[in-house]
Design an enzyme around this catalytic site. Sequence first.
Site, mmCIF file in Angstrom:
data_model
loop_
_atom_site.group_PDB
_atom_site.id
_atom_site.type_symbol
_atom_site.label_atom_id
_atom_site.label_comp_id
_atom_site.label_asym_id
_atom_site.label_seq_id
_atom_site.Cartn_x
_atom_site.Cartn_y
_atom_site.Cartn_z
ATOM 1 N N GLY A 1 -5.020 15.543 -6.147
ATOM 2 C CA GLY A 1 -4.043 16.599 -6.358
ATOM 3 C C GLY A 1 -2.642 16.157 -6.014
ATOM 4 O O GLY A 1 -1.672 16.799 -6.383
ATOM 5 N N GLN A 2 -2.551 15.040 -5.286
ATOM 6 C CA GLN A 2 -1.225 14.581 -4.859
ATOM 7 C C GLN A 2 -0.423 14.031 -6.018
ATOM 8 O O GLN A 2 0.789 14.061 -6.006
ATOM 9 C CB GLN A 2 -1.375 13.551 -3.731
ATOM 10 C CG GLN A 2 -1.725 12.125 -4.170
ATOM 11 C CD GLN A 2 -3.184 11.955 -4.580
ATOM 12 O OE1 GLN A 2 -3.896 12.896 -4.853
ATOM 13 N NE2 GLN A 2 -3.631 10.727 -4.632
ATOM 14 N N SER B 1 -2.138 6.257 2.424
ATOM 15 C CA SER B 1 -0.834 6.395 1.741
ATOM 16 C C SER B 1 -0.567 5.204 0.833
ATOM 17 O O SER B 1 0.564 4.748 0.680
ATOM 18 C CB SER B 1 0.299 6.547 2.765
ATOM 19 O OG SER B 1 0.077 7.654 3.577
ATOM 20 N N ARG B 2 -1.631 4.688 0.209
ATOM 21 C CA ARG B 2 -1.521 3.425 -0.496
ATOM 22 C C ARG B 2 -1.521 3.536 -2.013
ATOM 23 O O ARG B 2 -1.217 2.563 -2.702
ATOM 24 C CB ARG B 2 -2.677 2.509 -0.084
ATOM 25 C CG ARG B 2 -4.061 3.065 -0.460
ATOM 26 C CD ARG B 2 -5.182 2.179 0.032
ATOM 27 N NE ARG B 2 -5.305 0.955 -0.724
ATOM 28 C CZ ARG B 2 -5.829 0.863 -1.949
ATOM 29 N NH1 ARG B 2 -6.281 1.945 -2.570
ATOM 30 N NH2 ARG B 2 -5.905 -0.297 -2.566
ATOM 31 N N ALA C 1 9.249 1.909 -4.315
ATOM 32 C CA ALA C 1 8.609 3.076 -3.704
ATOM 33 C C ALA C 1 7.714 2.697 -2.526
ATOM 34 O O ALA C 1 7.181 1.592 -2.452
ATOM 35 C CB ALA C 1 7.775 3.817 -4.750
ATOM 36 N N LYS C 2 7.571 3.650 -1.618
ATOM 37 C CA LYS C 2 6.678 3.522 -0.461
ATOM 38 C C LYS C 2 5.665 4.672 -0.483
ATOM 39 O O LYS C 2 5.871 5.671 -1.169
ATOM 40 C CB LYS C 2 7.474 3.644 0.842
ATOM 41 C CG LYS C 2 8.508 2.568 1.041
ATOM 42 C CD LYS C 2 9.450 2.926 2.187
ATOM 43 C CE LYS C 2 10.510 1.844 2.307
ATOM 44 N NZ LYS C 2 11.594 2.208 3.199
ATOM 45 N N GLY C 3 4.647 4.550 0.329
ATOM 46 C CA GLY C 3 3.709 5.657 0.508
ATOM 47 C C GLY C 3 4.326 6.731 1.379
ATOM 48 O O GLY C 3 5.064 6.429 2.317
ATOM 49 N N GLU D 1 1.010 10.367 4.318
ATOM 50 C CA GLU D 1 0.757 10.534 5.742
ATOM 51 C C GLU D 1 2.053 10.620 6.549
ATOM 52 O O GLU D 1 2.158 11.459 7.440
ATOM 53 C CB GLU D 1 -0.188 9.437 6.212
ATOM 54 C CG GLU D 1 -1.575 9.674 5.607
ATOM 55 C CD GLU D 1 -2.522 8.526 5.736
ATOM 56 O OE1 GLU D 1 -2.363 7.556 4.970
ATOM 57 O OE2 GLU D 1 -3.418 8.585 6.596
#
Lengths: 436, 155, 336
Positions: free
Chosen positions: C48-49, C89-90, C284-286, C289
């Site tokens: 869902g993210q 968060s990967r 971009a980063k995760g 979390e």
Amino acid sequence: MAQPENATSAAQSGPYDWIGSSVPKVDALDKALGITQYVGDMQMPGMLHARIRWSGVPHAIIRGIDTSEAVKVPGVRAVLTAGDIPGINRYGLAVQDQRVLADDKVRTAADPVALVAADTEQAAEEAITKIKLDLEPLRPILSIEDALDPTAPSIHESGNLFTRTTVRKGDLDQGVKESDVIVEETYRTHLMDHMAMETESSLAYMDPTGVLTIITSTQYPYRDRRQIAPALNLSMNKVRVVQAPIGGGFGRKDDITSEIHAGLLALKTQRPVRLVYTRRDSLIANTKRHPMLMKFRTGARSDGRLTFVDADIYGDTGAYLSLGAFVIKKAGIHACGPYDVPNIRVDTHTLYTNNLSSGAMRGFGVLQAAVAHESQMDQLAHRLGISPIDIRLINTLKPGLATGTGQVMDEGCGIEATVLRIKEYMESHDLRFTRS
Amino acid sequence: MEHYSLKINGHVYETGAEPFESLLDVLREKLRLTGSKKGCDEGECGSCTVLLDGKPVLSCILMVSDVRDREVLTVEGLPQGGEPHPIQVEMTERGGIQCGYCTPGIIMSAYALLQENPRPSEDEIRFAIAGNICRCTGYSKIVEALQAAAGTPIR
Amino acid sequence: MTKKRGLGVGSMFYGIGYGFNRADIGSAYIEMADDGTTTVYSGACDMGQGIMTVVAQVAAEVVGANIDTIRVVAADTTSTPDAGPTSGSRATFVQGIAVHEAASDLHDQLMQTAAGMFECEKDELEAHNGDVYLKDANSPIASLAEVAARVHLLGGRCASWGWHDNSTADVDPATSQGDAYASYGWASQLAEVEVDTETGHVKVLKIVSATDAGKAINPVAVEGQIQGGAAMGVGYALYEQHILDEGVPRTDSLAFYLVPTSMDVPEIQCEIVEVYDPKGPFGAKGIAEPATVPTTPAILNAIYDAIGIRITDTPATPERVFQAIQEARARGEFKD
């Protein structure tokens, strides 16, 4: 649907066509229309419904499981216990300490003991209540302190301390000597549930080519397959795992949840089997967020510069490890926060108890560590008369500085920018701390 | 097993069901209207919200025998002429949907609100969906989407 | 006055992905049909993210297609390659690169064929939104669909795949020294609370979340993660708790396990910070979390700022806060 003109904060930027554009999520409209089929929405011809009988007590030897009344419930097609598992009755993400169905012992109050598949959910529900468990209670280990007691009974063969990790940097004694203020405090965090809106669920069936297919609410089909096949004594290429639309995960669905159970019932009955956890199942079973006990000592000089962190972190992983050792190790790696700390001693301890198991959950140990390191930062700030914002800015990692594990930061290090953004927000909105 | 004629989304559905079966189970398992979700089956989460004679109800704790001769509206009944309802459009375009499991219930609570109160305040919107748990969004974008659907200013 | 207000800050860093020498991979197949529509077989689960949307955006960007012509197939051991779990968060950080690789190669194939069609070098061409352009020219010379049809007609390869290994060596077993993670996420939050000193009830009035996304590939989706993360943090800090009675869970219903509702979650101000990460897709980063970690410490620090009492055990339930206030009163350390 192209880029919406009315997206709320579509920061269309730079040289890109699509990157940085707030396009609506590709799957959102179907969800709004109620079209999306989650596992619990699916049906197949001849499909059976499954239920799980949980142990109900945290620690006991299994003397017997009587399913004779359960099988008599009209509509019941299968009642299975550990002896019905065709493969290896073990699985787990880091070590294989979990049973598909409890065999010799139960180790938490939510160990699966028996499975039922029936024509209706009501029949399956009735049948699990008619399964009689003959359990010989054992002394349960219910706290971190209990688990550390060397005279306590061992939950697994290996003892209750699963593993210990250590972070060492610089010279702790030197750090203590250089400190003008030292804050010492113990923090305790609690057991939290992921509480995804969609409960754990799988639909399993044999496809026409003889492949066991499991459509499931998962965060990783390939690792599920790696765990399902040995338990069911199938080759991995005869197991297909399909990710259904998922109603939230937050780490829970990293683990095996309903997959092996649904697969086992489908294999035994040769019928499609849908296993959808009730909310109660979901709340009591599977992994949670680790409770942690964290003893922290942190020092700083009068100018606010951190001098040392000295900490012990104890994590209660429950009766099964899942990813517990990694969660707790990660808490230790992050125990100093996003700061430049020259002298460090951190020990972490991963402990088995008979509490509900914990595993991956959004934050993965770093959330618990942050409760401690950020409370410590504030305590130091108050003792030194420095604002909570400034003490962070004094100590944040920057390109060229190193983390607690000695990793040197490159230009991607963003912590200072986030603190400065908060500082700007406070200034522009005239927000002030009460106590500094 | 009894026979029921149920008025749902303007159509009449004929089905057999036990009188004690929940409206939600009948919708989902018998009539295959699976838009209404089962999040708890005990009236706590709001995912199963439908309208009964225009009022939002929790279909998981309503027995099918209680809805005879009454009008049920589910999320499947909102589109008109094949076009999604403005609430469905705004929820989609403004990030009001992540995992989507609470979405049909939220949309039905919001639809009921806008029928009664076409220009609700933010507080009224938050109150109207207070019985619908969402675990993903923190509610902000849902509230924005509903403000947009109502044509009221977005904070 | 029984209600006291306070502000608190929480900061954090978060190692993105797995570290510890654990496999940390992303992978995807990509294929363009004769009519120019593209399918990405992405092994990364979307809970869902929005990783499927990020995958579509990256693929559209790199191929030069219109996003409406991209279909993303969800994770399936029979049809998609192994992209690791969606956790740590990967997903964007690792899978974004894998899709970038696959899409770049497909783009190259298409431009090679287009160069043959228009007798130029492929480096002189680029594609945007489904059309092929000579660089710096305003009008297209062909559609991607025409080029794709040509590739298929010639028996060329109109498919590719990408693989990205983000695994890192484990840290030293005795000291934990080493490069623990490929990259890190960063975030700070400000919480404003009001504590009722008569009841111990803590109300969160506002959260400001400054979260470093590196590059926000989909800003509304990033904001959704920030707001949802903060809401989960509010639940952890104040409401949600499993209660075990001799190991037996008593919080087995949502009547007892309390999750924040729309009335409990305050306004969450999103401050997207973008510090480019050279290792991430488009920088971009995760963030999944990082978006939730700072909330609880920020609230605990805000409670201290409000009442001068430090809550060291979570959650800060009314009972716990009230008891702490009573103890401080008894010690003469609390001013009503």
